[in-house]
Scaffold this active site. Structure first.
Site, PDB file in Angstrom:
ATOM      1  CD  GLU A  12     -31.293  30.726 -61.102  1.00 44.10           C
ATOM      2  OE1 GLU A  12     -30.128  30.519 -61.426  1.00 44.10           O
ATOM      3  OE2 GLU A  12     -31.649  30.815 -59.908  1.00 44.10           O
ATOM      4  N   GLY A  78     -21.898  29.347 -63.911  1.00 42.94           N
ATOM      5  CA  GLY A  78     -20.807  29.768 -64.784  1.00 42.94           C
ATOM      6  C   GLY A  78     -20.037  28.529 -65.239  1.00 42.94           C
ATOM      7  CG  MET A 196     -22.710  32.205 -56.229  1.00 43.79           C
ATOM      8  SD  MET A 196     -23.058  33.976 -56.365  1.00 43.79           S
ATOM      9  CE  MET A 196     -22.593  34.543 -54.737  1.00 43.79           C
ATOM     10  CD  GLU A 197     -27.250  30.016 -55.208  1.00 42.78           C
ATOM     11  OE1 GLU A 197     -27.085  29.336 -56.242  1.00 42.78           O
ATOM     12  OE2 GLU A 197     -27.122  31.256 -55.174  1.00 42.78           O
ATOM     13  CG  ASP A 220     -21.643  33.386 -66.251  1.00 45.72           C
ATOM     14  OD1 ASP A 220     -22.725  33.340 -65.668  1.00 45.72           O
ATOM     15  OD2 ASP A 220     -20.579  33.004 -65.706  1.00 45.72           O
TER      16      ASP A 220
HETATM   17  N1  ADE Z   1     -23.947  31.659 -61.411  1.00 47.36           N
HETATM   18  C1  ADE Z   1     -23.979  31.910 -62.735  1.00 47.36           C
HETATM   19  N2  ADE Z   1     -22.789  32.377 -63.164  1.00 47.36           N
HETATM   20  C2  ADE Z   1     -21.985  32.434 -62.066  1.00 47.36           C
HETATM   21  C3  ADE Z   1     -20.652  32.861 -61.851  1.00 47.36           C
HETATM   22  N3  ADE Z   1     -19.910  33.324 -62.854  1.00 47.36           N
HETATM   23  N4  ADE Z   1     -20.156  32.802 -60.582  1.00 47.36           N
HETATM   24  C4  ADE Z   1     -20.921  32.344 -59.574  1.00 47.36           C
HETATM   25  N5  ADE Z   1     -22.190  31.947 -59.716  1.00 47.36           N
HETATM   26  C5  ADE Z   1     -22.721  31.983 -60.959  1.00 47.36           C
END
Ligand code: ADE
Length: 249
Positions: A12, A78, A196-197, A220
């Site tokens: 990243e 995501g 997640m951060e 995604d």
């Molecule tokens: N980072 C990228 N895609 C993610 C997802 N689907 N869930 C959590 N963190 C992500």
């Protein structure tokens, strides 16, 4: 004014590390921090690690020990909002921890001790990221997500700004992402993306009074194919976006 540029994964960071001038290596709390200059500006580059606690520790070291004056996060996320597609860019307006739930003592998602669920990002810094992201997508050939990327179909990429949620889960089923989007919407939180951060870094920056902003490229849709789309996107596309966006700052 020293800016810390954080990402969870090396992919990243793009070529930011290669572009760093006069790099000085600092190790602390099991992490490596690189102090140097990017385009003449003092910066510290670091990896946050994955998840809220790892990110909070990294942000705390940046604020308390390395004396950075602002933090920018660049990475992938995501897509949760309607119309937030793979290849789009989301600039955070604010953050919420979707796995925080101290109910019935506190309302769901409220951060105990803070009296609110959402932590806002610095408006001026976020505006710079938004402009840089737009400029980059235009420069990148009309903002078309590359057809040979193997992820989904080609479309005109867009830049969004709004709520990003963070939690210690990789969201990888349509059932979970749908439930999360609906529960948040029912409480008035229109969510754009999940990662997640970010919310952890936002909370640490709030505590230390540091400006914080974040830009996330959608890798995604946090659905049943997220486990295939995410690694593909991170490997083949994410770095290009990091370079373009952060270099535009
Ligand atoms: N980072 C990228 N895609 C993610 C997802 N689907 N869930 C959590 N963190 C992500």
């Amino acid at each position: 004014m020293t800016t810390a540029i954080l990402s969870a994964l090396p992919e990243e960071q793009g070529s930011l590390m290669n572009a760093l001038r006069a790099p000085e290596r600092i190790t602390h709390a099991g992490r490596t921090f690189w102090r140097g200059h990017l385009q003449g500006q003092p910066v510290v580059l670091a990896l946050s690690g994955i998840g809220k606690v790892a990110a909070a520790t990294t942000a705390t070291v940046l604020a308390d020990r390395l004396g950075v004056e602002r933090i920018v996060f660049t990475g992938v996320a995501g897509g949760l909002g309607e119309g937030v597609q793979v290849g789009d860019v989301v600039v955070a307006g604010d953050f919420l921890q979707h796995d925080m739930d101290a109910s019935p003592i506190f309302p769901r998602w409220e951060l105990p001790g803070y009296g609110r669920a959402r932590m806002s990002c610095d408006a001026a810094l976020s505006a710079m990221l938004f402009e840089a992201a737009n400029d980059y997508l235009v420069m990148d050939g009309g903002g078309f997500y590359p057809e040979n990327s193997g992820v989904g179909h080609s479309h005109a990429a867009r830049v969004h700004q709004g709520l990003i949620v963070s939690g210690d889960r990789f969201v990888s089923t349509s059932a979970e992402s749908g439930a999360l989007r609906q529960a948040l919407a029912a409480a008035g939180h229109a969510v754009l993306a999940v990662e997640m951060e970010g919310a952890a870094v936002a909370q640490v920056c709030h505590d230390y009074g540091l400006p914080f902003a974040a830009v996330r490229t959608i890798s995604d849709r946090a659905d049943d194919s997220a486990h295939v789309d995410f690694p593909h996107f991170v490997t083949h596309v994410a770095s290009r976006y990091a370079d373009g966006i952060v270099h535009g700052l």
